[in-house]
Design a protein around this motif. Structure first.
Motif, PDB file in Angstrom:
ATOM      1  N   LEU A 150       0.761  -1.139  -0.224  1.00 44.57           N
ATOM      2  CA  LEU A 150      -0.095   0.200  -0.055  1.00 44.57           C
ATOM      3  C   LEU A 150       0.685   1.320   0.112  1.00 44.57           C
ATOM      4  CD1 LEU A 150      -2.835  -1.034   2.525  1.00 44.57           C
ATOM      5  CD2 LEU A 150      -3.282  -0.366  -0.149  1.00 44.57           C
ATOM      6  N   ARG A 151       1.887   1.174   0.884  1.00 43.31           N
ATOM      7  CA  ARG A 151       2.967   2.497   0.865  1.00 43.31           C
ATOM      8  C   ARG A 151       3.725   2.585  -0.416  1.00 43.31           C
ATOM      9  NH1 ARG A 151       5.234   1.239   5.462  1.00 43.31           N
ATOM     10  NH2 ARG A 151       7.248   0.251   4.348  1.00 43.31           N
ATOM     11  N   LEU A 169      -5.556   5.654   4.055  1.00 41.34           N
ATOM     12  CA  LEU A 169      -5.830   4.471   4.716  1.00 41.34           C
ATOM     13  C   LEU A 169      -4.514   3.889   5.374  1.00 41.34           C
ATOM     14  CD1 LEU A 169      -7.847   1.569   3.165  1.00 41.34           C
ATOM     15  CD2 LEU A 169      -5.269   1.032   3.614  1.00 41.34           C
ATOM     16  N   THR A 170      -5.011   3.335   6.526  1.00 37.10           N
ATOM     17  CA  THR A 170      -3.824   2.682   7.353  1.00 37.10           C
ATOM     18  C   THR A 170      -4.298   1.277   7.673  1.00 37.10           C
ATOM     19  OG1 THR A 170      -3.276   4.763   8.487  1.00 37.10           O
ATOM     20  CG2 THR A 170      -2.587   2.931   9.600  1.00 37.10           C
ATOM     21  N   LEU A 171      -3.667   0.340   7.707  1.00 43.99           N
ATOM     22  CA  LEU A 171      -3.857  -0.972   8.129  1.00 43.99           C
ATOM     23  C   LEU A 171      -3.799  -1.130   9.767  1.00 43.99           C
ATOM     24  CD1 LEU A 171      -2.402  -3.300   5.596  1.00 43.99           C
ATOM     25  CD2 LEU A 171      -4.445  -2.182   5.337  1.00 43.99           C
ATOM     26  N   THR A 172      -4.669  -1.724  10.353  1.00 50.09           N
ATOM     27  CA  THR A 172      -4.598  -1.786  11.631  1.00 50.09           C
ATOM     28  C   THR A 172      -4.447  -3.162  12.245  1.00 50.09           C
ATOM     29  OG1 THR A 172      -7.109  -1.910  11.904  1.00 50.09           O
ATOM     30  CG2 THR A 172      -6.188   0.310  12.015  1.00 50.09           C
ATOM     31  N   GLU A 173      -5.018  -4.143  11.410  1.00 48.22           N
ATOM     32  CA  GLU A 173      -4.782  -5.598  12.052  1.00 48.22           C
ATOM     33  C   GLU A 173      -4.990  -6.559  10.928  1.00 48.22           C
ATOM     34  OE1 GLU A 173      -6.715  -8.281  15.689  1.00 48.22           O
ATOM     35  OE2 GLU A 173      -7.629  -6.385  15.066  1.00 48.22           O
ATOM     36  N   CYS A 174      -4.370  -7.760  11.219  1.00 47.13           N
ATOM     37  CA  CYS A 174      -4.600  -8.817  10.504  1.00 47.13           C
ATOM     38  C   CYS A 174      -4.625 -10.022  11.100  1.00 47.13           C
ATOM     39  CB  CYS A 174      -3.452  -8.964   9.311  1.00 47.13           C
ATOM     40  SG  CYS A 174      -3.547 -10.377   8.328  1.00 47.13           S
ATOM     41  N   TYR A 188      -8.084  -5.677   8.736  1.00 47.59           N
ATOM     42  CA  TYR A 188      -8.830  -4.492   9.187  1.00 47.59           C
ATOM     43  C   TYR A 188      -8.134  -3.048   8.849  1.00 47.59           C
ATOM     44  CZ  TYR A 188     -11.624  -7.802  11.670  1.00 47.59           C
ATOM     45  OH  TYR A 188     -12.256  -8.768  11.737  1.00 47.59           O
ATOM     46  N   PHE A 189      -8.985  -1.992   8.249  1.00 51.71           N
ATOM     47  CA  PHE A 189      -8.225  -0.824   8.126  1.00 51.71           C
ATOM     48  C   PHE A 189      -9.133   0.225   8.782  1.00 51.71           C
ATOM     49  CE2 PHE A 189     -11.486  -1.196   4.811  1.00 51.71           C
ATOM     50  CZ  PHE A 189     -12.086  -0.374   4.728  1.00 51.71           C
ATOM     51  N   VAL A 202      -9.410   4.889   7.829  1.00 48.54           N
ATOM     52  CA  VAL A 202      -9.162   6.172   6.952  1.00 48.54           C
ATOM     53  C   VAL A 202      -8.858   7.139   7.777  1.00 48.54           C
ATOM     54  CG1 VAL A 202     -10.162   7.356   4.989  1.00 48.54           C
ATOM     55  CG2 VAL A 202     -10.332   4.796   5.198  1.00 48.54           C
ATOM     56  N   LEU A 203      -8.067   8.076   7.584  1.00 50.65           N
ATOM     57  CA  LEU A 203      -7.636   9.104   8.405  1.00 50.65           C
ATOM     58  C   LEU A 203      -8.847  10.139   8.283  1.00 50.65           C
ATOM     59  CD1 LEU A 203      -5.456  10.594  10.230  1.00 50.65           C
ATOM     60  CD2 LEU A 203      -4.656  11.458   8.087  1.00 50.65           C
ATOM     61  N   GLY A 204      -9.281  10.450   9.305  1.00 52.29           N
ATOM     62  CA  GLY A 204     -10.341  11.605   9.292  1.00 52.29           C
ATOM     63  C   GLY A 204     -11.700  11.169   8.937  1.00 52.29           C
ATOM     64  N   ALA A 205     -12.030   9.877   8.781  1.00 52.76           N
ATOM     65  CA  ALA A 205     -13.299   9.426   8.517  1.00 52.76           C
ATOM     66  C   ALA A 205     -13.939   8.361   9.394  1.00 52.76           C
ATOM     67  CB  ALA A 205     -13.132   8.648   6.987  1.00 52.76           C
TER      68      ALA A 205
END
Length: 118
Positions: free
Chosen positions: A23-24, A35-40, A52-53, A55-58
């Motif tokens: 993604l990066r 978007l940031t991944l938070t967990e797998c 799990y992801f 989204v900044l500010g959403a």
């Protein structure tokens, strides 16, 4: 004293690392910029990976979250093929993406606590 991790934990961590790098560095879709991944989490048979992801500010239900889900769905085939090359497992897990609602719930609980204190 060494701590042992199960195979599913190690595979989950590796999938998380590979997808984060993809993604990066590889995927240039503008819908995934915040978007940031938070967990797998990987199933015991390694057949399904729940990713799990956030989204900044959403928040859940926002257009940015829905756009990110569509972009992830579109890029799933590419990510899975890259994952297969990186992991070299007998079976590459199916990727399922879910919006992580934990940050939203934390914000709500913090607001309730602030309201109760003041």
């Amino acid at each position: 004293m060494s701590q042992e991790f199960s195979r599913t934990d190690r595979v989950s961590q590796e999938i998380f690392r590979v997808l984060s790098n993809l993604l990066r560095r590889e995927i240039k879709d503008p819908r995934l910029q915040t978007l940031t991944l938070t967990e797998c989490q990987v199933s015991k048979d390694l057949g399904i990976a729940k990713v799990y992801f956030s989204v900044l500010g959403a928040k859940e239900g926002d257009q940015a979250v829905m756009d990110a889900e569509q972009a992830l769905k579109k890029a799933t085939g590419f990510m899975r093929s890259e994952l297969a090359q990186a992991l070299r497992l007998r079976v590459t897990p199916q990727l399922r993406f879910y919006y992580d609602t934990v940050p939203d719930r934390v914000d709500h609980i913090e607001a309730l606590i602030r309201k109760a204190l003041y």
